[in-house]
Design an enzyme around this catalytic site. Sequence first.
Site, PDB file in Angstrom:
ATOM      1  N   LEU A  30       0.839  -1.207   0.000  1.00  0.00           N
ATOM      2  CA  LEU A  30       0.000   0.000   0.000  1.00  0.00           C
ATOM      3  C   LEU A  30       0.877   1.262   0.000  1.00  0.00           C
ATOM      4  CD1 LEU A  30      -2.730   1.486   0.404  1.00  0.00           C
ATOM      5  CD2 LEU A  30      -2.431   1.132   2.871  1.00  0.00           C
ATOM      6  N   SER A 123       4.579   3.067  12.861  1.00  0.00           N
ATOM      7  CA  SER A 123       3.124   3.068  12.902  1.00  0.00           C
ATOM      8  C   SER A 123       2.681   3.756  14.185  1.00  0.00           C
ATOM      9  CB  SER A 123       2.652   1.624  12.881  1.00  0.00           C
ATOM     10  OG  SER A 123       1.333   1.553  13.332  1.00  0.00           O
ATOM     11  N   SER A 124       1.468   4.288  14.183  1.00  0.00           N
ATOM     12  CA  SER A 124       0.995   4.997  15.378  1.00  0.00           C
ATOM     13  C   SER A 124       0.732   4.043  16.548  1.00  0.00           C
ATOM     14  CB  SER A 124      -0.261   5.797  15.055  1.00  0.00           C
ATOM     15  OG  SER A 124      -1.245   4.950  14.531  1.00  0.00           O
ATOM     16  N   CYS A 125       0.759   2.718  16.300  1.00  0.00           N
ATOM     17  CA  CYS A 125       0.542   1.780  17.410  1.00  0.00           C
ATOM     18  C   CYS A 125       1.741   1.704  18.348  1.00  0.00           C
ATOM     19  CB  CYS A 125       0.176   0.397  16.893  1.00  0.00           C
ATOM     20  SG  CYS A 125       1.533  -0.407  16.077  1.00  0.00           S
ATOM     21  N   TYR A 152       4.060  -6.130  17.499  1.00  0.00           N
ATOM     22  CA  TYR A 152       4.326  -5.309  16.298  1.00  0.00           C
ATOM     23  C   TYR A 152       4.881  -3.941  16.719  1.00  0.00           C
ATOM     24  CZ  TYR A 152       3.100  -2.868  11.927  1.00  0.00           C
ATOM     25  OH  TYR A 152       3.125  -2.144  10.766  1.00  0.00           O
ATOM     26  N   LYS A 156       8.490  -2.014  15.900  1.00  0.00           N
ATOM     27  CA  LYS A 156       8.580  -0.676  15.290  1.00  0.00           C
ATOM     28  C   LYS A 156       9.365   0.292  16.177  1.00  0.00           C
ATOM     29  CE  LYS A 156       6.458  -1.373  11.480  1.00  0.00           C
ATOM     30  NZ  LYS A 156       7.200  -1.214  10.217  1.00  0.00           N
ATOM     31  N   PRO A 179       3.155   6.961  10.562  1.00  0.00           N
ATOM     32  CA  PRO A 179       1.874   7.291   9.938  1.00  0.00           C
ATOM     33  C   PRO A 179       0.684   6.857  10.789  1.00  0.00           C
ATOM     34  CG  PRO A 179       3.222   5.853   8.529  1.00  0.00           C
ATOM     35  CD  PRO A 179       3.837   5.859   9.877  1.00  0.00           C
ATOM     36  N   ASN A 181      -3.526   5.671  10.521  1.00  0.00           N
ATOM     37  CA  ASN A 181      -4.150   4.646   9.665  1.00  0.00           C
ATOM     38  C   ASN A 181      -4.171   5.139   8.224  1.00  0.00           C
ATOM     39  OD1 ASN A 181      -5.179   2.848  11.862  1.00  0.00           O
ATOM     40  ND2 ASN A 181      -6.273   4.711  12.379  1.00  0.00           N
ATOM     41  N   LEU A 182      -3.702   4.284   7.328  1.00  0.00           N
ATOM     42  CA  LEU A 182      -3.642   4.663   5.919  1.00  0.00           C
ATOM     43  C   LEU A 182      -4.662   3.853   5.124  1.00  0.00           C
ATOM     44  CD1 LEU A 182       0.240   4.580   5.645  1.00  0.00           C
ATOM     45  CD2 LEU A 182      -1.203   6.602   5.969  1.00  0.00           C
ATOM     46  N   HIS A 195      -6.964  -3.968   7.635  1.00  0.00           N
ATOM     47  CA  HIS A 195      -7.249  -2.932   8.624  1.00  0.00           C
ATOM     48  C   HIS A 195      -8.732  -2.551   8.555  1.00  0.00           C
ATOM     49  CE1 HIS A 195      -2.779  -2.170   8.431  1.00  0.00           C
ATOM     50  NE2 HIS A 195      -3.007  -2.221   9.715  1.00  0.00           N
ATOM     51  N   ASP A 285     -12.662  -3.576  20.912  1.00  0.00           N
ATOM     52  CA  ASP A 285     -12.636  -2.277  20.244  1.00  0.00           C
ATOM     53  C   ASP A 285     -11.222  -1.831  19.891  1.00  0.00           C
ATOM     54  OD1 ASP A 285     -15.162  -1.361  19.830  1.00  0.00           O
ATOM     55  OD2 ASP A 285     -15.342  -0.379  21.776  1.00  0.00           O
TER      56      ASP A 285
HETATM   57  N1  LIG Z   1      -1.428   0.462   6.189  1.00  0.00           N
HETATM   58  C1  LIG Z   1      -1.488   1.301   7.210  1.00  0.00           C
HETATM   59  O1  LIG Z   1      -2.567   1.738   7.626  1.00  0.00           O
HETATM   60  C2  LIG Z   1      -0.238   1.751   7.879  1.00  0.00           C
HETATM   61  C3  LIG Z   1      -0.386   2.650   8.922  1.00  0.00           C
HETATM   62  C4  LIG Z   1       0.734   3.093   9.592  1.00  0.00           C
HETATM   63  C5  LIG Z   1       1.970   2.622   9.214  1.00  0.00           C
HETATM   64  N2  LIG Z   1       2.104   1.756   8.191  1.00  0.00           N
HETATM   65  C6  LIG Z   1       3.465   1.282   7.902  1.00  0.00           C
HETATM   66  O2  LIG Z   1       3.796   1.408   6.543  1.00  0.00           O
HETATM   67  C7  LIG Z   1       4.644   0.332   6.158  1.00  0.00           C
HETATM   68  C8  LIG Z   1       4.057  -0.345   4.942  1.00  0.00           C
HETATM   69  O3  LIG Z   1       2.741  -0.804   5.236  1.00  0.00           O
HETATM   70  P1  LIG Z   1       1.695  -1.185   4.101  1.00  0.00           P
HETATM   71  O4  LIG Z   1       0.347  -0.892   4.627  1.00  0.00           O
HETATM   72  O5  LIG Z   1       2.128  -0.641   2.791  1.00  0.00           O
HETATM   73  O6  LIG Z   1       1.864  -2.769   4.092  1.00  0.00           O
HETATM   74  P2  LIG Z   1       1.588  -3.785   2.894  1.00  0.00           P
HETATM   75  O7  LIG Z   1       0.628  -3.200   1.933  1.00  0.00           O
HETATM   76  O8  LIG Z   1       1.257  -5.089   3.522  1.00  0.00           O
HETATM   77  O9  LIG Z   1       2.977  -3.880   2.154  1.00  0.00           O
HETATM   78  C9  LIG Z   1       4.084  -4.399   2.802  1.00  0.00           C
HETATM   79  C10 LIG Z   1       5.068  -4.830   1.756  1.00  0.00           C
HETATM   80  O10 LIG Z   1       6.165  -5.404   2.470  1.00  0.00           O
HETATM   81  C11 LIG Z   1       6.684  -6.422   1.686  1.00  0.00           C
HETATM   82  N3  LIG Z   1       7.236  -7.478   2.528  1.00  0.00           N
HETATM   83  C12 LIG Z   1       6.658  -8.069   3.603  1.00  0.00           C
HETATM   84  N4  LIG Z   1       7.463  -9.049   4.055  1.00  0.00           N
HETATM   85  C13 LIG Z   1       8.552  -9.060   3.250  1.00  0.00           C
HETATM   86  C14 LIG Z   1       9.726  -9.856   3.202  1.00  0.00           C
HETATM   87  N5  LIG Z   1       9.966 -10.836   4.089  1.00  0.00           N
HETATM   88  N6  LIG Z   1      10.614  -9.603   2.213  1.00  0.00           N
HETATM   89  C15 LIG Z   1      10.397  -8.632   1.314  1.00  0.00           C
HETATM   90  N7  LIG Z   1       9.313  -7.836   1.313  1.00  0.00           N
HETATM   91  C16 LIG Z   1       8.402  -8.062   2.264  1.00  0.00           C
HETATM   92  C17 LIG Z   1       5.564  -6.994   0.843  1.00  0.00           C
HETATM   93  O11 LIG Z   1       6.124  -7.294  -0.405  1.00  0.00           O
HETATM   94  P3  LIG Z   1       5.427  -8.263  -1.524  1.00  0.00           P
HETATM   95  O12 LIG Z   1       4.179  -7.553  -1.930  1.00  0.00           O
HETATM   96  O13 LIG Z   1       6.412  -8.327  -2.619  1.00  0.00           O
HETATM   97  O14 LIG Z   1       5.165  -9.580  -0.835  1.00  0.00           O
HETATM   98  C18 LIG Z   1       4.546  -5.875   0.810  1.00  0.00           C
HETATM   99  O15 LIG Z   1       4.405  -5.328  -0.471  1.00  0.00           O
HETATM  100  C19 LIG Z   1       4.742  -0.587   7.384  1.00  0.00           C
HETATM  101  O16 LIG Z   1       5.936  -0.332   8.048  1.00  0.00           O
HETATM  102  C20 LIG Z   1       3.602  -0.187   8.236  1.00  0.00           C
HETATM  103  O17 LIG Z   1       3.887  -0.334   9.610  1.00  0.00           O
HETATM  104  C21 LIG Z   1       1.023   1.306   7.519  1.00  0.00           C
END
Ligand SMILES: NC(=O)c1ccc[n+]([C@@H]2O[C@H](COP(=O)([O-])OP(=O)(O)OC[C@H]3O[C@@H](n4cnc5c(N)ncnc54)[C@H](OP(=O)(O)O)[C@@H]3O)[C@@H](O)[C@H]2O)c1
Length: 328
Positions: A30, A123-125, A152, A156, A179, A181-182, A195, A285
Site C-alpha cells: 500500500l 506506525s501509530s501503534c 508489532y 517498530k 503514519p 491509519n492509511l 485494517h 474495540d
Molecule cells: N497500512 C497502514 O494503515 C499503515 C499505517 C501506519 C503505518 N504503516 C506502515 O507502513 C509500512 C508499509 O505498510 P503497508 O500498509 O504498505 O503494508 P503492505 O501493503 O502489507 O505492504 C508491505 C510490503 O512489504 C513487503 N514485505 C513483507 N514481508 C517481506 C519480506 N519478508 N521480504 C520482502 N518484502 C516483504 C511486501 O512485499 P510483496 O508484496 O512483494 O510480498 C509488501 O508489499 C509498514 O511499516 C507499516 O507499519 C502502515
Amino acid sequence: MEECSMSGDSYTPQPLDRDARFYVAGHRGLVGSAVARKLRSEGFTDVVGRTSSELDLTDRGAVFAFFRETRPRYAVLAAAKVGGILANSTYPHDFLSINLQIQLNVMDAALEVGVERLLFLGSSCIYPKFAPQPITEDSLLTGHLEPTNDAYAIAKIAGILQVQSIRRQHGLPWISAMPTNLYGPGDNFSPTGSHVLPALIRRYDEAAASGADTVTNWGTGTPRREFLHVDDMADACLHLLEHYDGAQHVNVGTGQDVTIREIAETVAAVIGFEGLTEWDTSKPDGTPQKLLDVTKLTDSGWTAGISLEDGLRSTVDWYREHAGALRG
Ligand SMILES: NC(=O)c1ccc[n+]([C@@H]2O[C@H](COP(=O)([O-])OP(=O)(O)OC[C@H]3O[C@@H](n4cnc5c(N)ncnc54)[C@H](OP(=O)(O)O)[C@@H]3O)[C@@H](O)[C@H]2O)c1
C-alpha cells in the site's frame, strides 16, 4: 523519547537528486507502491524495488548482496509484515520476529553501503494505549501498549531506536515517520488480514452486491480513528526526506479523527448499501482513541490534501476495478 544531539543533526535537508538510485523496500505494498508512484511522478529516474519472492528481506545474506550490487543513494523502508487486530493478536511472534529481521537486515546493509538518506516507516501503534490525545511524538515509551498489537509495536519502536543509533554512532541523517491509519489504492482487503477501513469497504460492498439486509461490525463503533490517504502519505515521505532532519520520529496524519461508526456510515453511503448496521459488542474495540498530533509535520511545511470522502470514493472505485485480483 528525548531528541538527542547527534552528528547526523549537522545535515541540512535539501532536494534529492532525481537521477540517483532510490530503493523502495515494499514497493508493491500500500505505502511502497504509492511512494514509488510519487517518486516517478516527481521525476526520479532510477526507482528500484524487489518483491518478497525476488528478495526475502528476512534473508540477511541476500539483503546484503542486494545492497552491495545496487548501492542505492536513498531508501524508504516500507516493507513490513502488516495486519489488523485479528492477525496481530493471532500471530504476535510473526509480527515481532519478521519485522525485527526486515529492519535489522535492511538498515544494517544500507549502513554498510552508506545510503545517504533513509526513511523508516513505523506506525501509530507504537504509542501507549492511553496516551493523551492528540498524541505527540514525546508520548513514546510513557505507558503500556495496546496488548492486541504490542509485539508489532515493539518491533517498530526498535526500528526507531535503530535509526537513532545509526545517526549517533555513524552520523548518517536517517529519519523515521509514524503514519496514522492509511488507506487507498493497493490496500489489503482480505477478510482476515486487513485494517478497519478496507475491511469495512469489503464488507459493505459484499452486502450490497448480495442484497443483504444487515452488516455486522466488530466492537461498539465508538472508538475514534484518523485516516490518511496513501497518496498524501507518499507526498509526506518525500517532503520529510527533503525538508526534515532530526533524531525524533515525525507523526504523519491529518490531525482530525472520526468514530468507527461515522466511518462505517460514510463507507455504506459511498458503496450505496441501504440496509442496517449492527455492532457486535462482544468483539474488542482496540484503543479508544488514536489521533496524532501533527504539529511537528505541519511546522515542517506539510499538510494533508485529500479529504476523507474523496479518498474513500477513489478507493472504492479502485477496489471494484480490482475485485478479481486482490491480494489475500
Ligand atoms: N497500512 C497502514 O494503515 C499503515 C499505517 C501506519 C503505518 N504503516 C506502515 O507502513 C509500512 C508499509 O505498510 P503497508 O500498509 O504498505 O503494508 P503492505 O501493503 O502489507 O505492504 C508491505 C510490503 O512489504 C513487503 N514485505 C513483507 N514481508 C517481506 C519480506 N519478508 N521480504 C520482502 N518484502 C516483504 C511486501 O512485499 P510483496 O508484496 O512483494 O510480498 C509488501 O508489499 C509498514 O511499516 C507499516 O507499519 C502502515
